[in-house]
Scaffold this active site. Structure first.
Site, short mmCIF file in Angstrom:
data_model
loop_
_atom_site.label_atom_id
_atom_site.label_comp_id
_atom_site.label_asym_id
_atom_site.label_seq_id
_atom_site.Cartn_x
_atom_site.Cartn_y
_atom_site.Cartn_z
N ASP A 7 -15.90 7.68 -52.84
CA ASP A 7 -15.86 7.35 -54.26
C ASP A 7 -16.81 6.20 -54.53
O ASP A 7 -17.10 5.39 -53.65
CB ASP A 7 -14.44 6.97 -54.69
N GLU A 9 -18.07 3.27 -57.83
CA GLU A 9 -17.97 2.72 -59.18
C GLU A 9 -19.38 2.31 -59.60
O GLU A 9 -20.21 1.95 -58.75
CB GLU A 9 -17.01 1.52 -59.23
N HIS A 57 -13.08 -0.27 -64.38
CA HIS A 57 -12.94 -0.77 -63.01
C HIS A 57 -12.71 -2.28 -62.90
O HIS A 57 -12.34 -2.77 -61.82
CB HIS A 57 -14.13 -0.35 -62.14
N HIS A 152 -9.47 1.43 -61.87
CA HIS A 152 -10.22 2.24 -60.92
C HIS A 152 -10.82 1.32 -59.85
O HIS A 152 -11.38 0.27 -60.18
CB HIS A 152 -11.35 3.00 -61.61
N ASP A 157 -8.96 4.53 -54.79
CA ASP A 157 -9.11 5.91 -55.25
C ASP A 157 -9.35 6.86 -54.08
O ASP A 157 -8.89 8.01 -54.10
CB ASP A 157 -10.25 6.00 -56.26
#
Length: 234
Positions: A7, A9, A57, A152, A157
């Site tokens: 994942d 961001e 986030h 997030h 995640d």
């Protein structure tokens, strides 16, 4: 089977508009078990972060000021994912950003480093058409505790997605176990049905006749009979 739950961001939604990665996480899973091995890095993007992204986030430009650039972690990242299948929720988003970062460094795109990319969002949509399939919704549906996910975050995640992925693919695992069980049962049934061999020892007359036959073969072949040595032992 080595898989990497991945994942990122970012500063915004579109790498084509100059947005950059600010956090990347990768969690290793081997044979459907988390190994505890992971990679997690914050990245200084050298640009502002959209207000909407910060609301998602919670990462600020100030927090990232002393963090490495993506160029500083790129080789560590590709070494970690090398040869693995990547498991990503909404894969086109993360793959697009990662390919952009690699392209800026004149490095090969993501598919050159990994074995395959699996998009769990596409999987969920196929299994649950017409329903919400974001990570929170899937956690709720499959009973995955996501209480720690107030914002997030790439690493959190990844850990949640690992549990969701195992739930999404549990049917495949059950099918495999069922096939293995049926195969074992079939083998056992075949073994029970197979009759035991019956041993019939040769009579004395049969042994004498066999010896005479071997002697005749030896004479005709001028000593080249292959079974002569065996006959001496009888």
């Amino acid at each position: 089977m080595r898989q990497i739950i991945l994942d990122t961001e970012t500063t915004g939604l579109d790498p084509k508009q100059g947005h950059r990665i600010i956090e990347v996480a990768a969690v290793e899973m081997v044979n459907r078990r988390l190994t505890g091995n992971h990679l997690h890095r914050y990245v200084n993007p050298d640009r502002d972060i959209d207000a909407g992204a910060m609301q998602v986030h919670g990462i600020t430009p100030e927090f990232l000021q002393d963090k490495p650039r993506f160029a500083d972690i790129a080789h560590e990242f590709v070494d970690f994912i090398q040869g693995a299948e990547l498991i990503i929720h909404n894969a086109p988003f993360d793959v697009g950003f990662l390919n952009m970062e690699l392209r800026l460094l004149d490095m090969a795109p993501l598919p050159s480093w990994c074995d395959a990319v699996t998009d769990t969002l596409a999987m969920a949509k196929a299994l649950r058409p017409g329903q919400r399939n974001n990570l929170d919704a899937l956690c709720k549906h499959y009973g995955v505790d996501n209480a720690a996910r107030t914002l997030h975050g790439a690493l959190v995640d990844c850990e949640l997605l690992a549990a969701v992925y195992l739930a999404l693919t549990r049917g495949q695992e059950s099918l495999s176990i069922g096939l293995e069980t049926r195969s074992v049962q079939a083998d056992q049934a075949a073994a029970r049905a197979r009759p035991k061999p019956v041993l019939l020892p040769a009579s004395g007359e049969e042994l004498i006749a066999h010896a005479s036959l071997l002697e005749a073969i030896a004479r005709e072949s001028k000593g080249a009979c292959l079974w002569g040595g065996g006959q001496e032992a009888v």
